[in-house]
Write a protein that holds these residues in place. Sequence first.
Motif, mmCIF file in Angstrom:
data_model
loop_
_atom_site.group_PDB
_atom_site.id
_atom_site.type_symbol
_atom_site.label_atom_id
_atom_site.label_comp_id
_atom_site.label_asym_id
_atom_site.label_seq_id
_atom_site.Cartn_x
_atom_site.Cartn_y
_atom_site.Cartn_z
ATOM 1 N N GLN A 73 28.379 -5.897 4.416
ATOM 2 C CA GLN A 73 27.555 -4.793 4.936
ATOM 3 C C GLN A 73 26.066 -5.090 4.789
ATOM 4 O O GLN A 73 25.304 -4.317 4.204
ATOM 5 N N ILE A 74 25.650 -6.220 5.346
ATOM 6 C CA ILE A 74 24.244 -6.605 5.282
ATOM 7 C C ILE A 74 23.385 -5.660 6.111
ATOM 8 O O ILE A 74 23.883 -4.908 6.948
ATOM 9 N N GLN B 36 0.813 -1.224 0.000
ATOM 10 C CA GLN B 36 0.000 0.000 0.000
ATOM 11 C C GLN B 36 0.846 1.273 0.000
ATOM 12 O O GLN B 36 0.472 2.301 0.569
ATOM 13 N N GLY B 37 2.025 1.204 -0.624
ATOM 14 C CA GLY B 37 2.873 2.381 -0.721
ATOM 15 C C GLY B 37 3.632 2.721 0.544
ATOM 16 O O GLY B 37 4.319 3.751 0.598
ATOM 17 N N ARG B 38 3.533 1.876 1.558
ATOM 18 C CA ARG B 38 4.231 2.146 2.817
ATOM 19 C C ARG B 38 5.644 1.568 2.764
ATOM 20 O O ARG B 38 6.041 0.910 1.807
ATOM 21 N N ASP B 39 6.423 1.866 3.815
ATOM 22 C CA ASP B 39 7.822 1.439 3.871
ATOM 23 C C ASP B 39 7.882 -0.037 4.250
ATOM 24 O O ASP B 39 7.885 -0.401 5.426
ATOM 25 N N VAL B 40 7.904 -0.879 3.227
ATOM 26 C CA VAL B 40 7.929 -2.332 3.420
ATOM 27 C C VAL B 40 9.092 -2.898 2.614
ATOM 28 O O VAL B 40 9.248 -2.578 1.436
ATOM 29 N N LEU B 41 9.913 -3.716 3.257
ATOM 30 C CA LEU B 41 10.999 -4.408 2.579
ATOM 31 C C LEU B 41 10.690 -5.900 2.574
ATOM 32 O O LEU B 41 10.580 -6.522 3.632
ATOM 33 N N VAL B 42 10.527 -6.455 1.384
ATOM 34 C CA VAL B 42 10.306 -7.891 1.233
ATOM 35 C C VAL B 42 11.663 -8.561 1.084
ATOM 36 O O VAL B 42 12.395 -8.295 0.125
ATOM 37 N N CYS B 43 12.016 -9.391 2.056
ATOM 38 C CA CYS B 43 13.263 -10.148 2.014
ATOM 39 C C CYS B 43 12.915 -11.606 1.730
ATOM 40 O O CYS B 43 12.487 -12.336 2.630
ATOM 41 N N TYR B 44 13.070 -12.005 0.478
ATOM 42 C CA TYR B 44 12.687 -13.344 0.048
ATOM 43 C C TYR B 44 13.434 -14.403 0.859
ATOM 44 O O TYR B 44 14.672 -14.380 0.937
ATOM 45 N N GLY B 45 12.703 -15.335 1.462
ATOM 46 C CA GLY B 45 13.299 -16.439 2.210
ATOM 47 C C GLY B 45 13.864 -17.462 1.250
ATOM 48 O O GLY B 45 13.188 -18.412 0.853
ATOM 49 N N MET B 46 15.120 -17.298 0.881
ATOM 50 C CA MET B 46 15.670 -18.005 -0.258
ATOM 51 C C MET B 46 15.917 -19.483 -0.013
ATOM 52 O O MET B 46 16.218 -20.228 -0.951
ATOM 53 N N LYS B 47 15.762 -19.951 1.225
ATOM 54 C CA LYS B 47 15.886 -21.393 1.439
ATOM 55 C C LYS B 47 14.797 -22.158 0.696
ATOM 56 O O LYS B 47 14.936 -23.360 0.440
ATOM 57 N N ALA B 48 13.715 -21.475 0.317
ATOM 58 C CA ALA B 48 12.647 -22.142 -0.429
ATOM 59 C C ALA B 48 13.104 -22.552 -1.824
ATOM 60 O O ALA B 48 12.759 -23.631 -2.311
ATOM 61 N N PHE C 154 16.704 -10.160 0.770
ATOM 62 C CA PHE C 154 16.799 -11.604 0.963
ATOM 63 C C PHE C 154 16.969 -11.937 2.441
ATOM 64 O O PHE C 154 17.715 -11.277 3.168
ATOM 65 N N ASP C 155 16.256 -12.976 2.850
ATOM 66 C CA ASP C 155 16.432 -13.569 4.172
ATOM 67 C C ASP C 155 17.326 -14.782 3.984
ATOM 68 O O ASP C 155 16.957 -15.727 3.276
ATOM 69 N N ILE C 156 18.516 -14.754 4.608
ATOM 70 C CA ILE C 156 19.472 -15.845 4.452
ATOM 71 C C ILE C 156 19.662 -16.558 5.777
ATOM 72 O O ILE C 156 19.390 -16.007 6.850
ATOM 73 N N VAL C 157 20.159 -17.798 5.690
ATOM 74 C CA VAL C 157 20.421 -18.570 6.910
ATOM 75 C C VAL C 157 21.794 -19.216 6.880
ATOM 76 O O VAL C 157 22.078 -20.101 7.693
ATOM 77 N N LYS D 80 20.207 -5.198 1.650
ATOM 78 C CA LYS D 80 18.817 -5.609 1.854
ATOM 79 C C LYS D 80 18.738 -7.051 2.372
ATOM 80 O O LYS D 80 17.717 -7.712 2.220
ATOM 81 N N VAL D 81 19.811 -7.519 2.989
ATOM 82 C CA VAL D 81 19.880 -8.898 3.477
ATOM 83 C C VAL D 81 19.731 -8.920 4.989
ATOM 84 O O VAL D 81 20.395 -8.162 5.709
ATOM 85 N N VAL D 82 18.841 -9.797 5.481
ATOM 86 C CA VAL D 82 18.769 -10.092 6.907
ATOM 87 C C VAL D 82 19.253 -11.524 7.091
ATOM 88 O O VAL D 82 18.904 -12.417 6.328
ATOM 89 N N PHE D 83 20.071 -11.725 8.128
ATOM 90 C CA PHE D 83 20.754 -13.006 8.346
ATOM 91 C C PHE D 83 20.140 -13.677 9.572
ATOM 92 O O PHE D 83 20.378 -13.276 10.702
#
Length: 422
Positions: A121-122, A52-64, A81-84, A101-104
């Motif tokens: 520099q994640i 809806q135009g708000r501040d949202v970051l989609v971090c794809y869970g790439m383990k899928a 990206f969501d990494i593990v 844009k990576v969350v670990f």
Amino acid sequence: MTVAPHFQFKNDTLHAEETSLEQLAKDFGTPLYVYSRHALKDAWESYRVAAQGRDVLVCYGMKANSNLAILNEFAQHGTGFDIVSGGELARVIAAKGDPKKVVFSGVGKQTWEIEAALDAQIKCFNVESEGELLRIAEIAARKNTIAPISLRVNPDVDAHTHPYISTGLKDNKFGIAIEDAPRVYQLASTLASLKIVGVDCHIGSQITDISPYLDALDKLLDLIDGLAASNIHLSHLDIGGGLGIRYTDETPATPTMLLTEVFRALDARNLSHLQLVLEPGRSMVGNAGVLLTRVEYLKQSESKNFAVVDAAMNDLIRPTLYDAWHDVEHVSPSSNTQPRARYDIVGPICESGDWLARDRDLNLEPGDLLAIMSAGAYAFTMASQYNTRPRAAEVLVDGHSVHLVRPREKLESLFESERILP
């Protein structure tokens, strides 16, 4: 019959977009993973619209699904990206994703992985234990840098999903108990090499109802308010991923259904300034792929009919691991004119657990081509070379265009790095 929108029958033959799956099987062999580019885009678009135009970051869970072509496709749309693992970070970089844009996430981050993430520099580490927090602080101090961190908190909320993919209960290994989080945040605030940036929560996978999210969200917002009262202020809220897909008769919640309620809760608490981070995986890719397999033999026993196919549990382990359902479709009409019979679809691996579907009413002949539906998530990424079976090829379809995004492994490659003793 559960057929995803981009996999439809045309002239009695199942297609991926405008491309015949029968032709793909002839060109690339079976087993074969087939993905739809437009299905990936539509899945991404569902989250963009929901934001809806708000501040949202989609971090794809790439383990899928971590094929570089799929990662690059999402990166071009601006996905994080969501990494593990450190290996997943290397894939993000190879796919031209943005490390910022990576969350670990993950409970067992090793020293080399933390170092690599700091060098890249994640965006932040989702810290899952006090011991991990101290290790990240020590490594960051040694490297003379500041590590951005959030705590992954465990809210003890039941996601009402399979126990193997439930992650938000107090008996699960994930996260820091929410009642311990204020103390650990206070500890983090005393460590000069750390910067507190957010809070993270992920309660499970294949969630079809938004109520568990909202139960967890209430606890997270209480935590955020309590931290603010202690002069610890966050810049983002990560509510994880886990939205389910339709495998058979499910009616999963949509991203819009979820985010509308999340935004309402944030606004009611005057927390709309927080960036919202999401970690969807399955809902981005699950129905964007199928697994093609051919019937090798039909076998009857006293109590069962078996269709032995060339795909196996090493290609798709979800059925035997989770007792998961995948629809099975004839790609083209069978030449068999006999009435349907009830079959177990099994593979050639030397395990009784090697099955892809059970008790399916099908009209089969040896040589028939079958599509195992909804195989875009947790299929190739969980594949193995058990029984010295080369992993299958992956192709990505874009209308009439076909791209081989991973060739079939060669037998020699499975043991070329092994050594015989002198």
